[in-house]
Design a protein around this motif. Structure first.
Motif, PDB file in Angstrom:
ATOM      1  N   ASN A  65      38.373  55.402  42.853  1.00 29.48           N
ATOM      2  CA  ASN A  65      38.439  54.207  42.604  1.00 29.48           C
ATOM      3  C   ASN A  65      36.625  53.582  42.510  1.00 29.48           C
ATOM      4  OD1 ASN A  65      39.439  51.232  42.739  1.00 29.48           O
ATOM      5  ND2 ASN A  65      38.235  50.943  44.332  1.00 29.48           N
TER       6      ASN A  65
ATOM      7  N   LEU B 224      43.094  50.160  35.222  1.00 26.69           N
ATOM      8  CA  LEU B 224      42.615  51.596  35.655  1.00 26.69           C
ATOM      9  C   LEU B 224      43.355  52.692  35.163  1.00 26.69           C
ATOM     10  CD1 LEU B 224      41.100  50.232  39.179  1.00 26.69           C
ATOM     11  CD2 LEU B 224      39.877  51.050  36.935  1.00 26.69           C
TER      12      LEU B 224
ATOM     13  N   PHE C 277      43.948  51.004  45.115  1.00 25.05           N
ATOM     14  CA  PHE C 277      42.594  51.232  43.973  1.00 25.05           C
ATOM     15  C   PHE C 277      42.658  49.768  43.606  1.00 25.05           C
ATOM     16  CE2 PHE C 277      46.498  52.407  41.740  1.00 25.05           C
ATOM     17  CZ  PHE C 277      46.622  51.636  41.107  1.00 25.05           C
TER      18      PHE C 277
END
Length: 358
Positions: free
Chosen positions: A126, A164, A214
């Motif tokens: 992360n 992400l 995350f």
């Protein structure tokens, strides 16, 4: 540090070059290789890799005794014992190379390399740099490759959760490590306080992944959950789904305690990781021992409902997460709890709900 031929190594280049007067040991000055997401995967797959600098000088001690990266981590861990002895001599100073190594491992999270699990790797990822294809950069070490497709008709960068990771990758990770572990990460920052101040209507709700391991810029970690052998993940979590927005949709839960209900007479002694009741400001998030879970659920910002949700269940107690309802049906995760074992315990049956956790 000595290189293979016994001569002093010019520099191991853990940080960008700096003068003796400059501190240099901050995150911005780290060698970019150590902050790359691809590097995290490489080190975890081959922790016994050898380290060398730009002039191909290998990190070594004595003659021809090279040092692998996992051996560096072992030296770091042994340093704690040395520090205990060194504290008796306050004038003693560590060599600069040792100080740089300590900063490197702590800043990058690689200090836990020897005991690193898949959830920890996901969380460390992360905070690492990757221009594109974050899932590809970490999928091998996480053993999550079934989602991957090289087809141009199905670009991997579509539907990224919190911008992400692809949804399919996230779902495979969840299946591999189990939903209870996947949803049990914590943040050392009370990010949820800001959300409580901002969200006043459904139109203003923006997900930031309070339930996910995350998220954008959130320093997270997993607790090492050690429970009795009879404790197992509750089946209700199989109904929970992750949206590309980062929200988690919950259709069924086991509510251990709720501020919407009258508090039971019995005390539910628990370990809580969450906001401190009665603190000067509720941005203080820390572990709290021997707290009555029922009292805590009803005391934290009582104007908005709180819930303790069981995710690990056993005949003698439960482990779970703490949720606060921002507006009807929209909640945010604010912490976790570990119920202390009791002689007997009646676990409530699961309830059907229609919740979205941001």
């Amino acid at each position: 540090m000595l290189q293979g031929d016994g001569t002093l190594m010019s520099t191991i280049e853990l940080f960008h070059p700096h003068t003796e007067q400059e501190a240099g040991n901050d995150k911005a000055s780290l060698n970019p290789w150590f902050t790359s997401l691809w590097t995290l995967q490489e080190i975890c797959i081959r922790p016994d890799m050898l380290i060398c600098n730009a002039t191909w000088e290998f990190l070594a001690v004595r003659q021809n005794v090279t040092v692998t990266f996992d051996e560096l981590v072992a030296l770091y861990q042994a340093n704690f014992k040395a520090d205990e002895k060194r504290s008796r001599y306050p004038d003693a100073r560590k060599p600069r190379a040792v100080t740089e190594l300590i900063h490197l491992l702590e800043y990058t999270g690689l200090s836990s390399l020897l005991t690193m699990s898949r959830p920890t790797i996901l969380i460390l990822g992360n905070q690492r740099q990757c221009l594109e294809g974050r899932a590809e950069a970490i999928m091998a070490v996480l053993d999550a490759t079934e989602w991957f497709s090289t087809s141009l008709e199905d670009p991997a960068e579509d539907d990224l959760v919190l911008n992400l990771y692809p949804v399919d990758f996230v779902n495979e990770i969840r299946a591999k490590i189990g939903p209870a572990t996947f949803f049990s990460s914590e943040s050392i920052e009370p990010y949820f306080v800001k959300s409580l101040e901002q969200f006043s209507s459904l139109e203003e709700v923006h997900a930031f992944g309070s339930m996910l391991p995350f998220g954008p810029g959130l320093p997270k970690f997993f607790h090492d959950i050690k429970s009795d052998p009879n404790m197992s993940p509750d089946d209700s979590m199989n109904t929970w789904t992750v949206d590309p927005t980062g929200c988690v949709r919950i259709n069924e839960v086991v509510i251990i305690s709720s501020s919407r209900e009258v508090a039971p007479a019995d005390v539910m002694s628990s370990f809580i990781f969450g906001p401190v009741i009665g603190a000067s400001n509720d941005r203080i998030v820390m572990p709290q021992e021997d707290v009555d879970l029922h009292s805590w659920v009803r005391a934290y910002r009582p104007s908005l409902p709180n819930y303790a949700i069981g995710i690990y269940i056993s005949p003698t107690g439960s482990l779970g997460i703490l949720l606060k309802e921002i507006v009807p049906g929209v909640l945010v995760k604010i912490g976790s709890y570990w119920e202390n074992a009791a002689a007997s315990h009646d676990i409530p049956k699961s309830k059907v709900v229609n919740w979205v956790v941001v």
